[in-house]
Design a protein around this motif. Structure first.
Motif, PDB file in Angstrom:
ATOM      1  N   LEU A  12       0.830  -1.210   0.000  1.00  0.00           N
ATOM      2  CA  LEU A  12       0.000   0.000   0.000  1.00  0.00           C
ATOM      3  C   LEU A  12       0.868   1.265   0.000  1.00  0.00           C
ATOM      4  N   LEU A  13       1.937   1.232   0.769  1.00  0.00           N
ATOM      5  CA  LEU A  13       2.820   2.401   0.838  1.00  0.00           C
ATOM      6  C   LEU A  13       3.502   2.693  -0.496  1.00  0.00           C
ATOM      7  N   SER A  14       3.679   1.646  -1.310  1.00  0.00           N
ATOM      8  CA  SER A  14       4.345   1.835  -2.609  1.00  0.00           C
ATOM      9  C   SER A  14       3.364   1.857  -3.781  1.00  0.00           C
ATOM     10  N   ALA A  15       2.067   1.980  -3.509  1.00  0.00           N
ATOM     11  CA  ALA A  15       1.058   1.938  -4.584  1.00  0.00           C
ATOM     12  C   ALA A  15       0.753   3.331  -5.145  1.00  0.00           C
ATOM     13  N   HIS A  16       1.786   4.135  -5.302  1.00  0.00           N
ATOM     14  CA  HIS A  16       1.583   5.497  -5.826  1.00  0.00           C
ATOM     15  C   HIS A  16       1.034   5.505  -7.245  1.00  0.00           C
ATOM     16  N   ASP A  17       1.462   4.568  -8.070  1.00  0.00           N
ATOM     17  CA  ASP A  17       0.966   4.509  -9.447  1.00  0.00           C
ATOM     18  C   ASP A  17      -0.531   4.199  -9.470  1.00  0.00           C
ATOM     19  N   LEU A  18      -0.976   3.278  -8.628  1.00  0.00           N
ATOM     20  CA  LEU A  18      -2.397   2.950  -8.531  1.00  0.00           C
ATOM     21  C   LEU A  18      -3.188   4.170  -8.039  1.00  0.00           C
ATOM     22  N   ALA A  19      -2.650   4.851  -7.029  1.00  0.00           N
ATOM     23  CA  ALA A  19      -3.328   6.034  -6.480  1.00  0.00           C
ATOM     24  C   ALA A  19      -3.425   7.141  -7.529  1.00  0.00           C
ATOM     25  N   ARG A  20      -2.339   7.371  -8.267  1.00  0.00           N
ATOM     26  CA  ARG A  20      -2.364   8.411  -9.316  1.00  0.00           C
ATOM     27  C   ARG A  20      -3.372   8.049 -10.417  1.00  0.00           C
TER      28      ARG A  20
END
Length: 189
Positions: A12-20
């Motif tokens: 979850l902490l590294s899911a920046h691409d999913l969040a963007r």
């Protein structure tokens, strides 16, 4: 007994691409800035924050809440724009009756302050205002009156239309009808 928060799932902490990607579905990419940290929520949910580039929202952050369901990849729960510390916020809503009471109290205070600053001359000022209003009547001349002697602006005027003129037309129509009725009466005799 205090509980310690669950450690954040690294996925979850590294899911920046999913969040963007989730943010780009609701806003233009130009409005999303760099990553701005995260918040650990209950039940293992992580909210990733991104700086906001929308004009008019200083101090606000794009926030994407993510979770991991057992046996699956991270998923997006919610996407929203949330205020940060020091963000420009609208004032709390106040009912109209309270705003009106505050306004009336302020007006009364201003009136009282104006009366006190005149050192008791408020009554004299009121008398002078009455004299000025009556003095305006002395300044009127014949040009200020209609042909029938009534003031130019009176209750008969509606948005600059003198309704007395309209009444004259109606009176003329009634006179014509009366003349026709008189002729009819004479014909019958």
């Amino acid at each position: 007994m205090t509980s310690t928060p669950e450690p954040a799932d690294e996925r979850l902490l590294s899911a920046h691409d999913l969040a963007r990607a989730a943010l780009y579905e609701i806003t233009a990419p130009a409005t999303v800035g760099d990553a701005a940290g995260y918040t650990l929520e209950e039940d293992g949910v992580v909210s990733l924050r991104f700086h906001n580039r929308l004009e008019g929202y200083p101090g606000w952050f794009w926030t994407v809440s993510l979770a991991v369901v057992e046996g699956a990849e991270p998923t997006v729960l919610e996407v929203e724009l949330l205020p940060g510390d020091g963000a420009l916020l609208a004032p709390e809503w106040t009912p109209w009756a309270e705003r009106l009471a505050d306004y009336q109290a302020a007006q009364a205070a201003l009136a009282e302050a104006a009366g006190e600053s005149a050192d008791g001359d408020a009554d004299e000022d009121a008398d002078e205002d009455d004299d000025d209003a009556l003095g305006d009547l002395d300044d009127m001349d014949a040009a200020d009156f209609d042909e029938d002697g009534s003031p130019i602006l009176h209750a008969g005027d509606v948005d600059g239309v003198d309704i007395d003129v309209l009444d004259e037309d109606a009176d003329a129509d009634e006179d014509d009808e009366d003349d026709e009725d008189d002729e009819d009466d004479e014909d019958e005799d």
